[in-house]
Design a protein around this motif. Structure first.
Motif, mmCIF file in Angstrom:
data_model
loop_
_atom_site.group_PDB
_atom_site.id
_atom_site.type_symbol
_atom_site.label_atom_id
_atom_site.label_comp_id
_atom_site.label_asym_id
_atom_site.label_seq_id
_atom_site.Cartn_x
_atom_site.Cartn_y
_atom_site.Cartn_z
ATOM 1 N N UNK A 22 0.829 -1.154 -0.143
ATOM 2 C CA UNK A 22 0.144 -0.109 -0.080
ATOM 3 C C UNK A 22 1.063 1.328 -0.033
ATOM 4 N N UNK A 23 1.890 1.458 0.786
ATOM 5 C CA UNK A 23 2.985 2.521 0.783
ATOM 6 C C UNK A 23 3.514 2.487 -0.614
ATOM 7 N N UNK A 24 4.084 1.560 -1.214
ATOM 8 C CA UNK A 24 4.455 1.585 -2.326
ATOM 9 C C UNK A 24 3.721 2.269 -3.590
ATOM 10 N N UNK A 25 2.436 1.667 -3.555
ATOM 11 C CA UNK A 25 1.375 2.327 -4.457
ATOM 12 C C UNK A 25 1.028 3.635 -4.015
ATOM 13 N N UNK A 26 0.900 4.035 -2.710
ATOM 14 C CA UNK A 26 0.209 5.203 -2.414
ATOM 15 C C UNK A 26 1.044 6.393 -1.715
ATOM 16 N N UNK A 54 -0.442 5.680 6.253
ATOM 17 C CA UNK A 54 -1.093 4.198 6.358
ATOM 18 C C UNK A 54 -2.391 4.302 6.962
ATOM 19 N N UNK A 55 -2.509 4.947 8.072
ATOM 20 C CA UNK A 55 -3.878 4.723 8.918
ATOM 21 C C UNK A 55 -4.753 5.842 8.267
ATOM 22 N N UNK A 56 -4.509 6.974 8.166
ATOM 23 C CA UNK A 56 -5.377 8.012 7.916
ATOM 24 C C UNK A 56 -5.681 8.425 6.436
ATOM 25 N N UNK A 57 -4.612 7.915 5.334
ATOM 26 C CA UNK A 57 -4.898 8.422 4.093
ATOM 27 C C UNK A 57 -5.157 7.013 3.042
ATOM 28 N N UNK A 58 -4.399 6.136 3.555
ATOM 29 C CA UNK A 58 -4.497 4.923 2.681
ATOM 30 C C UNK A 58 -5.246 3.753 3.259
ATOM 31 N N UNK A 59 -5.637 3.960 4.868
ATOM 32 C CA UNK A 59 -6.843 3.210 5.626
ATOM 33 C C UNK A 59 -6.247 1.711 5.374
ATOM 34 N N UNK A 60 -4.812 1.636 6.086
ATOM 35 C CA UNK A 60 -4.350 0.351 6.087
ATOM 36 C C UNK A 60 -4.553 -0.123 7.557
#
Length: 111
Positions: A22-26, A54-60
């Motif tokens: 997710x980090x790589x993509x976002x 991760x927690x607030x923007x990408x919702x992981x």
């Protein structure tokens, strides 16, 4: 894993495969989001940036595991800096060599 009740702290960062993907993509989306939110650089360390991204923007999904790290900025238990709790993975920070060696010796003995 979220290692502190105040958010992930950098001495020990554990990320799942899903989080890394997710980090790589976002990551650029996060950079753009926080640049706009803060009217420029938010002046965060990388640990806070990736935690918020991760927690607030990408919702992981994030799991809390507060026993990995004992750190003076994470509301540690009394005498945390004696490094005697063998259930912990890391103790932080120790900026002076002597204090670090004392912690290392105590942690090694506690095993």
């Amino acid at each position: 894993l979220n290692n502190c009740k105040f958010g992930m702290h950098g001495p020990v960062e554990v990320l799942s495969r899903n989080a890394v993907q997710s980090w790589h993509k976002g990551s650029q989306h996060c950079k753009d989001h926080f640049w706009k939110l803060c009217d420029g650089d938010c002046l965060w360390g990388e640990d806070m940036f990736i935690d918020q991204c991760l927690s607030k923007v990408l919702n992981v999904t994030r799991r809390n595991e507060y026993r990995i790290l004992v750190e003076d900025h994470c509301d540690p238990p009394k005498d945390w800096d004696k490094c005697e709790d063998s259930s912990r993975v890391a103790f932080h920070p120790f900026k002076q060599v002597g204090a670090y060696i004392d912690c290392l010796d105590s942690a090694t003995e506690a095993r």
